[in-house]
Scaffold this motif. Structure first.
Motif, mmCIF file in Angstrom:
data_model
loop_
_atom_site.group_PDB
_atom_site.id
_atom_site.type_symbol
_atom_site.label_atom_id
_atom_site.label_comp_id
_atom_site.label_asym_id
_atom_site.label_seq_id
_atom_site.Cartn_x
_atom_site.Cartn_y
_atom_site.Cartn_z
ATOM 1 N N LEU A 223 0.838 -1.085 -0.009
ATOM 2 C CA LEU A 223 0.145 -0.117 -0.107
ATOM 3 C C LEU A 223 1.004 1.126 0.095
ATOM 4 O O LEU A 223 1.872 1.320 0.644
ATOM 5 N N PRO A 224 0.502 2.241 -0.387
ATOM 6 C CA PRO A 224 -0.709 2.424 -1.458
ATOM 7 C C PRO A 224 -0.604 2.378 -2.998
ATOM 8 O O PRO A 224 -1.510 2.736 -3.691
ATOM 9 N N PHE A 225 0.597 1.684 -3.417
ATOM 10 C CA PHE A 225 0.889 1.382 -4.639
ATOM 11 C C PHE A 225 0.549 0.050 -5.179
ATOM 12 O O PHE A 225 -0.055 -0.074 -6.239
ATOM 13 N N ASP A 226 0.221 -0.932 -4.394
ATOM 14 C CA ASP A 226 -0.010 -2.222 -4.862
ATOM 15 C C ASP A 226 -1.308 -2.750 -3.868
ATOM 16 O O ASP A 226 -0.891 -2.665 -2.630
ATOM 17 N N PHE A 227 -2.288 -3.072 -4.477
ATOM 18 C CA PHE A 227 -3.435 -3.423 -3.681
ATOM 19 C C PHE A 227 -3.481 -5.018 -3.713
ATOM 20 O O PHE A 227 -3.203 -5.577 -4.714
ATOM 21 N N GLU A 228 -3.899 -5.520 -2.615
ATOM 22 C CA GLU A 228 -4.469 -6.946 -2.884
ATOM 23 C C GLU A 228 -5.767 -6.861 -3.343
ATOM 24 O O GLU A 228 -6.483 -6.074 -3.601
ATOM 25 N N TRP A 229 -6.218 -8.304 -3.663
ATOM 26 C CA TRP A 229 -7.704 -8.294 -4.363
ATOM 27 C C TRP A 229 -8.562 -8.031 -3.239
ATOM 28 O O TRP A 229 -9.662 -7.345 -3.729
ATOM 29 N N SER A 230 -8.618 -8.234 -1.909
ATOM 30 C CA SER A 230 -9.577 -7.721 -1.379
ATOM 31 C C SER A 230 -9.779 -6.356 -1.252
ATOM 32 O O SER A 230 -10.705 -5.403 -1.011
ATOM 33 N N ASP A 231 -8.458 -5.517 -1.313
ATOM 34 C CA ASP A 231 -8.541 -4.144 -1.226
ATOM 35 C C ASP A 231 -9.104 -3.659 -2.690
ATOM 36 O O ASP A 231 -9.770 -2.373 -2.446
ATOM 37 N N ILE A 232 -8.797 -4.091 -3.542
ATOM 38 C CA ILE A 232 -9.309 -3.805 -4.924
ATOM 39 C C ILE A 232 -10.865 -3.914 -4.629
ATOM 40 O O ILE A 232 -11.650 -3.156 -5.341
ATOM 41 N N LEU A 233 -11.369 -4.995 -4.305
ATOM 42 C CA LEU A 233 -12.985 -5.409 -4.432
ATOM 43 C C LEU A 233 -13.403 -4.328 -3.284
ATOM 44 O O LEU A 233 -14.880 -3.832 -3.805
ATOM 45 N N VAL A 234 -12.938 -3.958 -2.237
ATOM 46 C CA VAL A 234 -13.533 -2.917 -1.298
ATOM 47 C C VAL A 234 -13.925 -1.503 -1.905
ATOM 48 O O VAL A 234 -14.545 -0.929 -1.700
ATOM 49 N N ARG A 235 -12.807 -1.406 -2.874
ATOM 50 C CA ARG A 235 -12.792 -0.099 -3.430
ATOM 51 C C ARG A 235 -13.840 0.332 -4.515
ATOM 52 O O ARG A 235 -14.128 1.170 -5.115
ATOM 53 N N LEU A 236 -14.555 -0.959 -4.985
ATOM 54 C CA LEU A 236 -15.619 -0.989 -5.852
ATOM 55 C C LEU A 236 -16.955 -1.694 -5.228
ATOM 56 O O LEU A 236 -17.228 -2.782 -5.423
#
Length: 166
Positions: A111-124
């Motif tokens: 973070l804040p440059f590389d996101f895990e899958w769960s982080d990506i999904l939370v942002r959508l």
């Protein structure tokens, strides 16, 4: 008699020299064959992908998810289509593969440059809610299959109790 003995000794020495030369050349050719076989049997080295290309692939998959989020924001729906669910699953696998490659190569920044899958999904949020809703509403198994599962469970339990009695 002395010359005959000398000739026999010379012939034996000549045979010994021929045998040693034959042995040396055979060992040398066997060594060459072994080296060639070892190089042919070794797996080829794995090509390390450039971290930027891995991030580009991940960004491409993330962009598709963002486009789906934008579509869901503009056109609110109750659920996702089967094609969209399959697409999200495929994009999830792609993103997780990219993340694993980055971590394996040691190029994972976090973070804040590389996101895990769960982080990506939370942002959508729209995609996340409908995706989780689709999995929460999975159909129950058919009664026949459920009955077979219960029967096999009771058989397993009775087998265990017989073993415990002994």
């Amino acid at each position: 008699m002395d010359t005959a003995l000398l000739v026999v000794i010379l012939l034996l020495m000549l045979l010994l020299c021929c045998f040693l030369l034959f042995y040396f050349f055979t060992q040398q050719s066997l060594r060459n064959i072994t080296v060639r076989l070892n190089t042919m049997l070794q797996p080829p080295p794995v090509q390390q992908r450039n971290p930027e290309s891995i991030r580009r692939d991940r960004a491409f998959a993330h962009d598709k998810l963002v486009l789906l989020e934008a579509d869901l924001t503009n056109n609110p729906r109750v659920d996702l289509t089967a094609e969209e669910l399959a697409s999200i699953d495929q994009l999830s696998k792609s993103i997780r593969t990219c993340i694993a490659q980055l971590k394996k190569s040691g190029d994972w920044i976090g973070l804040p440059f590389d996101f895990e899958w769960s982080d990506i999904l939370v942002r959508l949020p729209n995609v996340n809610n409908l995706y989780r809703k689709a999995f929460a509403m999975e159909p129950e198994p058919e009664p026949e299959i459920q009955a077979q599962a219960e029967e096999s469970q009771t058989i397993a339990n009775s087998t265990r109790s017989i073993g415990q009695r002994r």
